[in-house]
Design an enzyme around this catalytic site. Structure first.
Site, PDB file in Angstrom:
ATOM      1  N   CYS A 194     -48.500   1.317  -0.835  1.00 15.15           N
ATOM      2  CA  CYS A 194     -47.266   0.558  -0.699  1.00 15.15           C
ATOM      3  C   CYS A 194     -46.804   0.108  -2.373  1.00 15.15           C
ATOM      4  O   CYS A 194     -47.389  -0.449  -3.151  1.00 15.15           O
ATOM      5  CB  CYS A 194     -47.605  -0.845  -0.272  1.00 15.15           C
ATOM      6  SG  CYS A 194     -46.092  -1.833  -0.185  1.00 15.15           S
ATOM      7  N   ASP A 202     -36.614 -35.384 -15.541  1.00 17.27           N
ATOM      8  CA  ASP A 202     -36.358 -34.059 -14.976  1.00 17.27           C
ATOM      9  C   ASP A 202     -35.911 -33.194 -16.439  1.00 17.27           C
ATOM     10  O   ASP A 202     -34.591 -33.194 -16.702  1.00 17.27           O
ATOM     11  CB  ASP A 202     -35.107 -34.029 -14.025  1.00 17.27           C
ATOM     12  CG  ASP A 202     -35.428 -32.912 -13.233  1.00 17.27           C
ATOM     13  OD1 ASP A 202     -36.233 -31.978 -13.377  1.00 17.27           O
ATOM     14  OD2 ASP A 202     -34.326 -32.585 -12.419  1.00 17.27           O
TER      15      ASP A 202
END
Length: 665
Positions: free
Chosen positions: A428, A116
């Protein structure tokens, strides 16, 4: 050779060996003081005799080089993502897919822990470290060579003859003990502690001063060697030889003969991983034979010969305070849980995805519920359940939003779609900004000097309302804006101008046509060759393209039927944006193999497998990984799998040689 030069060479070799023993083998053969004294002697000698400079000298590890802007470099070999699995069933499905392609060939696997940290690609030529590039988007990353050279477990010069020119991939990690000491020092200095080792390791690679990086106890664990032709038969053998050459290869790697042996490895490390000096979040399983890896190849996103098994994600419970709704660039609405803050996998989580209306209804998620949250794939938090025992007595079922939170347009949901959409595509504000941000993104037009905040600022000041407007911006319009200066304005205009060189397939992706991702854009660009041919294509012509289905075809037709889109495309053309394949891209392309499907199997002498596959595609053919009745030819090299040969003969498919193929084109 002078006595000074001999002394330098001897000192460097001695220090490299001590460095390797300490940082790779974890077996110090000299005290820290003695090492520092020898290093100082070497530094003094090198300072007096710059004519004997050596880029791979141990003195180059102390840092000092400052990098203001990290250069973006394209990877020679793409850094793919891995497909994820979470159960025995997922692994068995993967094994079936592997066996379907390889037939009756015996397959063995390697099991490795999934580290990780931050992925890195190291390039070596003639035994010397040449460059180090971050994973980035898999196609290109940042050149962080100066910072990587400070990590003492990475060899600047190899100990043995390994491979002349190669890349080796690994993970930059921050061991837990070093991370803890860094945080102790920060707290003592009155600073906030870092949240987790992974993000700290990743952030370290982008520090501008390499001397600061040198102070951090970073480490590097390597797991994959890439070269045109490796002199090894298996992945395990390649790593064993890489270890002898000086690379830090973890000793947790194991060869497995079956899924049961893989599961034994997973079960062992699911508990033992907490005793390791660094963080892991799963296991990576790879087909061990390099020849079989070549046979299996890649999907658009991941290698077929590898899969990641993710350990069960950490789960916490917290209170859901409210639900808000986000609008994406395509108008898709995503419900978001606003949570009472909770620490999860090393970070504070305040928001989590609720996916869509169906998921909310399925789990019966309500405001004020106590919900279970986990990190999907250890990255994006998501709500996975509700603690019904803690539900308030006055709880009310969630009523999903009916109107867009940004422009108040009524939402629509078409049959077969999981999400609701705001249909106000050109009115939008969030969709307008989202489309521009997608257009300038790294995988699309990659416009330097322009980011999401600047786009929002330019839109707010009415300087842009669509991506074509970017090409009409002037420096004098940008300088007066908040947080802008003359230099940053000039850089932005230069970045916009440079984007006109971006090739057509990436421009096509940048246009933001729904369902047209990177891979689809490449296929369409290759097939239609220019934007006019694509936008004038009929539905039948579109679905005739390999892997283009009804949904993508209809989306392209909807895009081309909108006059606003055609106007944007025409404007981009007029500004000089690439709207057709370049002469170089078309150079070796023909329709000679149009409609023909090839399977490539074995080892070749005149072309590499990748060159052979590219040649087939450049000439209009399709490369398939498995043999079927639709296959037209098998191109067979040395060591072709016997099961493939048998299947081809049973189906009566012509087996041709590399020379036969070259003659064919």
């Amino acid at each position: 050779m002078s006595s000074i030069q001999e002394q330098l060479i001897q000192l460097r070799e001695e220090l490299r060996e001590h460095n390797y023993n300490y940082y790779v083998l974890d077996n110090a053969t000299i005290s820290d003081y003695d090492f520092d004294m020898k290093l100082k002697t070497l530094q003094d000698l090198e300072a007096k005799h710059p004519e004997f400079f050596d880029a791979s000298s141990p003195t180059q590890r102390v840092g000092g080089e400052v990098t203001k802007n990290f250069e973006t470099i394209a990877h020679k070999n793409r850094m793919y993502s891995l497909s994820n699995s979470y159960s025995k069933e997922d692994l068995l499905d993967w094994e079936k897919r592997v066996q379907k392609i390889l037939g009756t060939e015996a397959v063995e696997y390697t099991c490795e822990l999934k580290y990780d940290g931050a992925s890195i690609n190291l390039t070596y030529e003639k035994g010397q470290l040449i460059k180090a590039v971050t994973r980035g988007d898999g196609f290109q990353g940042d050149n962080v060579t100066a910072n990587i050279k400070t990590i003492r477990s990475i060899p600047l010069q190899l100990k043995t003859d390994f491979v002349t020119d190669f890349e080796i991939r690994g993970e930059i990690i921050l061991p837990l003990e070093g991370f803890s000491k860094m945080n102790e020092a920060r707290v003592e200095a009155g600073d906030d502690p870092y949240m987790n080792p992974r993000n700290t390791a990743s952030g370290s690679l982008k520090l501008q001063d390499s001397a600061e990086v040198a102070k951090r106890p970073l480490d590097c664990l390597l797991y994959h060697v890439v070269a045109e032709r490796l002199p090894f038969k298996t992945h395990y053998e390649a790593l064993e030889n890489a270890k002898k050459a000086g690379f830090k290869i973890p000793d947790t790697i194991k060869v497995a003969k079956s899924i049961d042996e893989i599961l034994d490895y997973i079960n062992l490390w699911d508990t033992q991983r907490f005793k390791l000096p660094y963080e892991t979040d799963g296991v990576v399983i790879k087909v061990n034979s390099l020849h079989q890896q070549d046979e299996l190849g890649y999907t658009a996103k991941a290698p077929r010969w590898a899969i990641a098994y993710k350990f069960k994600a950490e789960q916490k419970s917290t209170v859901l305070n409210s639900i808000s709704y986000q609008v994406g660039r395509t108008g898709a609405i995503t419900p978001v849980a606003n949570l009472e803050p909770v620490e999860l996998a090393g970070t504070i989580v305040k928001r989590a995805s609720l996916h869509n209306a169906d998921q909310i209804e399925k789990l019966d998620i309500r405001v004020n519920d106590t919900v279970f949250v986990e990190k999907g794939g250890e990255i994006i938090p998501k709500v996975v359940g509700v603690d019904l025992t803690k539900r308030p007595a006055d709880s009310q079922p969630t009523v999903y939003a009916t109107h867009c939170p940004e422009c108040n347009t009524e939402l629509v949901r078409t049959e077969g779609d999981a999400k609701h959409y705001c249909p106000n595509e050109y009115g939008c504000p969030t969709q307008i900004a989202g489309r521009i941000q997608h257009f300038i993104s790294r995988k699309a037009m990659d416009i330097e000097g322009l980011g999401g905040e600047t786009v929002a600022l330019l839109a707010k000041e009415n300087l842009i309302s669509n991506y074509a407007d970017l090409y009409e911006l002037k420096t004098e319009q940008i300088i007066p804006l908040e947080r802008m200066a003359e230099k940053s304005a000039e850089n932005m205009i230069k970045g916009i101008e440079k984007s006109k060189e971006i090739p057509f397939e990436r421009v096509l992706f940048a246009l933001g046509i729904r369902f047209v991702g990177e891979t689809v854009a490449k296929k369409l660009a290759k097939y239609f060759k220019n934007i006019d041919s694509l936008l004038n294509a009929s539905f039948e012509e579109l679905i005739a393209v390999d892997e283009i289905g009804d949904r993508i075809a209809q989306s392209i037709i909807d895009f081309s039927n909108n006059p606003l889109n055609i106007d944007l495309v025409n404007r981009l053309k007029s500004y000089g944006v690439q709207m057709e394949l370049s002469a170089k891209a078309l150079e070796n392309q023909t329709d000679e193999l149009q409609g023909k499907i090839f399977v490539v199997s074995g080892v070749f002498t005149k072309m590499s497998r990748n060159e052979l596959k590219k040649s087939i595609e450049d000439n209009g053919g399709k490369v398939s990984s498995s043999i079927s009745k639709k296959t037209n030819y098998i191109i067979a090299g040395d060591n072709m799998g016997p099961s493939k040969r048998t299947k081809a003969e049973d189906l009566g498919i012509p087996i041709i040689s590399e020379d036969d193929y070259i003659a064919m084109i």
